[in-house]
Scaffold this active site. Structure first.
Site, PDB file in Angstrom:
ATOM      1  N   ASP A 191     -30.799   7.369   4.328  1.00  0.00           N
ATOM      2  CA  ASP A 191     -31.730   6.235   4.278  1.00  0.00           C
ATOM      3  C   ASP A 191     -33.113   6.752   3.882  1.00  0.00           C
ATOM      4  O   ASP A 191     -34.145   6.251   4.332  1.00  0.00           O
ATOM      5  CB  ASP A 191     -31.783   5.506   5.622  1.00  0.00           C
ATOM      6  CG  ASP A 191     -32.345   4.079   5.500  1.00  0.00           C
ATOM      7  OD1 ASP A 191     -32.436   3.587   4.359  1.00  0.00           O
ATOM      8  OD2 ASP A 191     -32.703   3.491   6.524  1.00  0.00           O
TER       9      ASP A 191
ATOM     10  N   ILE B 277     -39.218   1.816  12.964  1.00  0.00           N
ATOM     11  CA  ILE B 277     -38.769   2.923  12.129  1.00  0.00           C
ATOM     12  C   ILE B 277     -38.663   2.441  10.679  1.00  0.00           C
ATOM     13  O   ILE B 277     -38.154   1.359  10.399  1.00  0.00           O
ATOM     14  CB  ILE B 277     -37.421   3.463  12.622  1.00  0.00           C
ATOM     15  CG1 ILE B 277     -37.584   4.074  14.018  1.00  0.00           C
ATOM     16  CG2 ILE B 277     -36.865   4.502  11.665  1.00  0.00           C
ATOM     17  CD1 ILE B 277     -36.288   4.484  14.666  1.00  0.00           C
TER      18      ILE B 277
ATOM     19  N   ARG C  44     -19.522  -8.050  26.918  1.00  0.00           N
ATOM     20  CA  ARG C  44     -18.795  -9.318  26.733  1.00  0.00           C
ATOM     21  C   ARG C  44     -18.766  -9.760  25.271  1.00  0.00           C
ATOM     22  O   ARG C  44     -18.038 -10.677  24.933  1.00  0.00           O
ATOM     23  CB  ARG C  44     -19.431 -10.419  27.603  1.00  0.00           C
ATOM     24  CG  ARG C  44     -19.209 -10.197  29.096  1.00  0.00           C
ATOM     25  CD  ARG C  44     -19.440 -11.476  29.879  1.00  0.00           C
ATOM     26  NE  ARG C  44     -19.247 -11.236  31.305  1.00  0.00           N
ATOM     27  CZ  ARG C  44     -20.208 -10.966  32.164  1.00  0.00           C
ATOM     28  NH1 ARG C  44     -21.470 -10.881  31.744  1.00  0.00           N
ATOM     29  NH2 ARG C  44     -19.951 -10.768  33.439  1.00  0.00           N
TER      30      ARG C  44
END
Length: 430
Positions: free
Chosen positions: A302, A337, A254
């Protein structure tokens, strides 16, 4: 009085090689000039300029690709871009070590990334992280294309391992300039190329036009933005999403959140970073994103300073500690992480295997696509004539009990060979 003589170009011709053309690999010769550091137009070099190659390299069917570009890299070789050193000379020494180490992995250009920090940290480190420019020699290794500042204008609820006590909210452009240092945001010598910020924090959306007017890329990331807020950010000029799916509001049917931007029309869809290290994302999540917007996917590492170091517990910024277990990096005492220790070519191999993309498409995600994001089409990420002669030679030989794996064999920077796995250790030294 005799006229000045023009130095003879050092011309290298690569033959018997496969190069990226769209979604395919095709056989094509490539000519480069080590004096100009540029790729030559082969037909013009031979027929128009009547040049003869000083060196012909038969690649034996290997792949010749543009040098890889990493737009999100926190450090490498034990050096962290976010940690000032005792002196600028000491910091720059660490940068030189990173540049040479990155080049050996096939990365020839990158955006050194600084995580959420205090203004004093930005003022100290950013002057060293700006674009390397024309004075950068091939022998120097990888070059900076400008700094990527990830934070501190991010959501405290989507901070990942960014320290909450340094996070800020900007109400005006002055707040942004005060944090990073105005000289790092403006002018031809500015250090910053990309900013990751949460559009819903403070009044950041209204600052996007001022940033993009300076040629700075605004990337949505570490954000709890709704789909409507993310859409508003792209309407104001945001063109990138930092590490899609990670540190952002999850997809919900939604309210699709930031991920919903990939369902927009071609003109409105941003680029997006994906960390294909096998830790940050499930392979199916990567496949879904790629199928939704293949032209916008950019593979990033990263990567942290721990890349290439042995397993163990290491100090991190602001007193935190990071646990390294193989490629997995986590914040000590939690399961959060903490970035990646994978190389970019490893991410390419993973992505190719998980997404169903062709080899050419996988290579585009670390060459042509990031070059388009950075506004460097025709300069980086291509083997077209006139582009910088940043090259990587790749083998894709099959290995027993595994799929074909791309392996870096040679790296050329500005027309100079700086890495060759077939050379002696002395010859490999950068």
């Amino acid at each position: 009085m005799p006229g000045k003589t023009t130095p003879t170009p050092r011309i290298t011709k690569f033959t018997n090689c496969r190069v990226v053309k769209g979604k395919d690999l095709v056989e094509k010769d490539v000519w480069i000039d080590s004096l100009s550091g540029k790729i030559l137009k082969d037909q013009e070099a031979f027929y128009g300029l009547h040049l003869s190659p000083d060196e012909i390299i038969d690649l034996g069917g290997r792949i010749l690709a543009p040098g890889l570009i990493d737009v999100q890299l926190n450090g490498a070789q034990g050096f962290d871009f976010s940690v000032p050193q005792a002196s600028k000379e000491k910091y720059d020494e660490g940068l030189r070590m990173v540049n040479k180490g990155l080049a050996r992995t096939g990365v020839t250009s990158y955006l050194p990334t600084v995580v959420s920090s205090t203004p004093e940290v930005y003022w100290k480190v950013l002057p060293s992280l700006g674009p390397s420019g024309s004075h950068h020699r091939g022998e120097d290794g990888a070059e900076s294309l400008g700094a990527h500042v990830e934070g501190p204008f991010i959501s405290p609820g989507r901070n990942g391992i960014h320290k909450t006590e340094v996070l800020r909210a900007a109400e005006s452009y002055e707040d942004v300039a005060e944090c990073y240092g105005r000289e790092n945001l403006t002018g031809s010598s500015k250090a910053i190329k990309m900013i990751t910020a949460a559009p819903e924090v403070g009044n950041m959306i209204s600052n996007i036009p001022s940033l993009t007017a300076e040629g700075i890329i605004y990337s949505i990331g570490h954000s709890d933005a709704t789909y409507e807020q993310a859409l508003a950010a792209t309407s104001e000029g945001a063109t990138m999403i930092t590490h899609l799916f990670n540190a952002m509001r999850p997809f919900y049917h939604r309210n699709p959140g930031i991920f919903g931007l990939l369902g927009q029309s071609e003109r409105r869809r941003p680029y997006y970073g994906v960390i294909a290290d096998g830790i940050h994302l499930h392979p199916t999540s990567i496949r879904i994103a790629y199928n939704a917007h293949p032209e916008g996917l950019i593979l990033v590492t990263d990567a942290m300073k721990l890349c290439g170091l042995p397993d163990g517990v290491y100090d991190w910024t602001n007193g935190e500690r990071i646990v390294k277990t193989g490629a997995r990096l986590t914040l000590e005492g939690s399961d959060k992480i903490a970035g990646s220790s994978a190389t970019l070519i490893e991410c390419v191999n993973n992505f190719r295997r998980w997404s169903g993309a062709s080899t050419a498409e996988a290579l585009n995600a670390v060459t042509a696509t990031p070059a388009r994001l950075l506004g460097l089409q025709g300069v980086k990420g291509t083997l077209d004539g006139g582009a910088d002669a940043d090259l990587v030679v790749l083998s894709d030989e099959e290995r027993p009990f595994s799929e074909p794996t791309l392996t870096v064999c040679q790296v050329w920077k500005r027309g100079v060979k700086i890495h060759d796995t077939g050379s002696t250790d002395k010859e490999l030294a950068l």
